[in-house]
Design a protein around this motif. Structure first.
Motif, PDB file in Angstrom:
ATOM      1  N   LYS A  63      -5.048 -39.771-116.450  1.00  0.00           N
ATOM      2  CA  LYS A  63      -4.487 -39.351-115.164  1.00  0.00           C
ATOM      3  C   LYS A  63      -4.903 -40.277-114.021  1.00  0.00           C
ATOM      4  CE  LYS A  63      -4.714 -34.389-116.169  1.00  0.00           C
ATOM      5  NZ  LYS A  63      -5.353 -33.131-115.734  1.00  0.00           N
ATOM      6  N   ASP A 115      -7.920 -32.983-111.824  1.00  0.00           N
ATOM      7  CA  ASP A 115      -8.010 -33.033-113.283  1.00  0.00           C
ATOM      8  C   ASP A 115      -7.878 -31.649-113.919  1.00  0.00           C
ATOM      9  OD1 ASP A 115      -8.297 -34.470-115.690  1.00  0.00           O
ATOM     10  OD2 ASP A 115     -10.446 -34.015-115.762  1.00  0.00           O
ATOM     11  N   SER A 116      -7.889 -30.594-113.120  1.00  0.00           N
ATOM     12  CA  SER A 116      -7.849 -29.229-113.643  1.00  0.00           C
ATOM     13  C   SER A 116      -6.432 -28.823-114.043  1.00  0.00           C
ATOM     14  CB  SER A 116      -8.376 -28.256-112.587  1.00  0.00           C
ATOM     15  OG  SER A 116      -7.401 -28.062-111.575  1.00  0.00           O
ATOM     16  N   ASP A 117      -6.353 -27.669-114.690  1.00  0.00           N
ATOM     17  CA  ASP A 117      -5.062 -27.115-115.093  1.00  0.00           C
ATOM     18  C   ASP A 117      -4.526 -26.099-114.085  1.00  0.00           C
ATOM     19  OD1 ASP A 117      -4.978 -28.604-117.453  1.00  0.00           O
ATOM     20  OD2 ASP A 117      -6.167 -27.115-118.534  1.00  0.00           O
ATOM     21  N   ASP A 118      -5.155 -25.997-112.925  1.00  0.00           N
ATOM     22  CA  ASP A 118      -4.745 -25.048-111.893  1.00  0.00           C
ATOM     23  C   ASP A 118      -3.794 -25.717-110.902  1.00  0.00           C
ATOM     24  OD1 ASP A 118      -6.538 -23.226-113.044  1.00  0.00           O
ATOM     25  OD2 ASP A 118      -8.180 -23.952-111.786  1.00  0.00           O
ATOM     26  N   ILE A 120      -0.693 -26.305-110.727  1.00  0.00           N
ATOM     27  CA  ILE A 120       0.136 -27.342-111.364  1.00  0.00           C
ATOM     28  C   ILE A 120       1.298 -27.764-110.463  1.00  0.00           C
ATOM     29  CG2 ILE A 120       1.647 -27.879-113.334  1.00  0.00           C
ATOM     30  CD1 ILE A 120      -1.332 -27.794-114.055  1.00  0.00           C
ATOM     31  N   GLU A 124       1.612 -31.392-108.709  1.00  0.00           N
ATOM     32  CA  GLU A 124       2.756 -32.227-109.089  1.00  0.00           C
ATOM     33  C   GLU A 124       3.491 -32.722-107.850  1.00  0.00           C
ATOM     34  OE1 GLU A 124       6.950 -31.307-111.140  1.00  0.00           O
ATOM     35  OE2 GLU A 124       5.220 -30.887-112.431  1.00  0.00           O
TER      36      GLU A 124
END
Length: 191
Positions: A63, A115-118, A120, A124
């Motif tokens: 990323k 870097d987190s998945d929160d 999104i 983006e």
């Protein structure tokens, strides 16, 4: 200003340019901050050697783009960590005063956030519009002994014209190469 507030402020500035509900996003960022806080940077004094494994982790993360952009007088690396694909470049640098580590901590919290998945959709949108560049510790030699100036006794924040030190030259070279639309020179206030 605590690191938590600095992070929320920086992320709010970035997200409010793209979204109409800044209060909701700000509250959500504030409530979830502890999940992004970099646990290894938990002391008042931060040294370059503590950043090395973190930078290496981002260097190995697809990323992020990590580039060694220079070195200090004593040979410590200066790294630029970038993320995003947007046309608007934002350059943030910290710890040009070795005794001001708060923004360095905040930068790594923000990198953890990206870097987190929160968040999104929000991330983006941010990364579609912006290219963020972080130089997290400009004065590692000053940080080593927790002093404002670098090894040469130069206040890097006052060296933009004379460019007496390699750190100042690196900052100018990176700034010039990025032609960033926005630049943030991040400092502490005091303990």
């Amino acid at each position: 200003m605590t690191i938590k507030y600095l992070n929320v402020l920086l992320l709010t500035i970035i997200t409010t340019q793209l979204y109409a509900q800044p209060v909701e996003i700000t509250n959500s960022l504030y409530e979830t901050y502890d999940s992004y806080k970099e646990p290894t940077l938990n002391k008042r004094r931060i040294k370059h050697q503590e950043l090395v494994p973190l930078v290496k982790g981002y260097r190995n993360n697809p990323k992020f783009d990590v580039t060694t952009v220079g070195s200090s007088i004593e040979g410590r690396t200066l790294s630029l960590i970038s993320i995003g694909k947007g046309e608007t470049d934002v350059f943030l640098w910290s710890q040009m005063h070795g005794d001001e580590p708060t923004a360095t901590q905040a930068i790594f919290d923000i990198l953890n956030f990206f870097d987190s998945d929160d968040f999104i959709d929000e991330k983006e949108e941010i990364l579609k519009n912006l290219r963020l560049h972080f130089l997290p510790m400009l004065n590692p030699d000053g940080a080593e002994v927790f002093q404002r100036r670098n090894t040469l006794g130069v206040d890097i924040n006052r060296d933009a014209l004379r460019l007496q030190s390699p750190e100042s030259k690196t900052l100018k070279r990176v700034r010039d190469s990025l032609s960033a639309n926005f630049g943030f020179n991040l400092h502490d206030q005091s303990t």
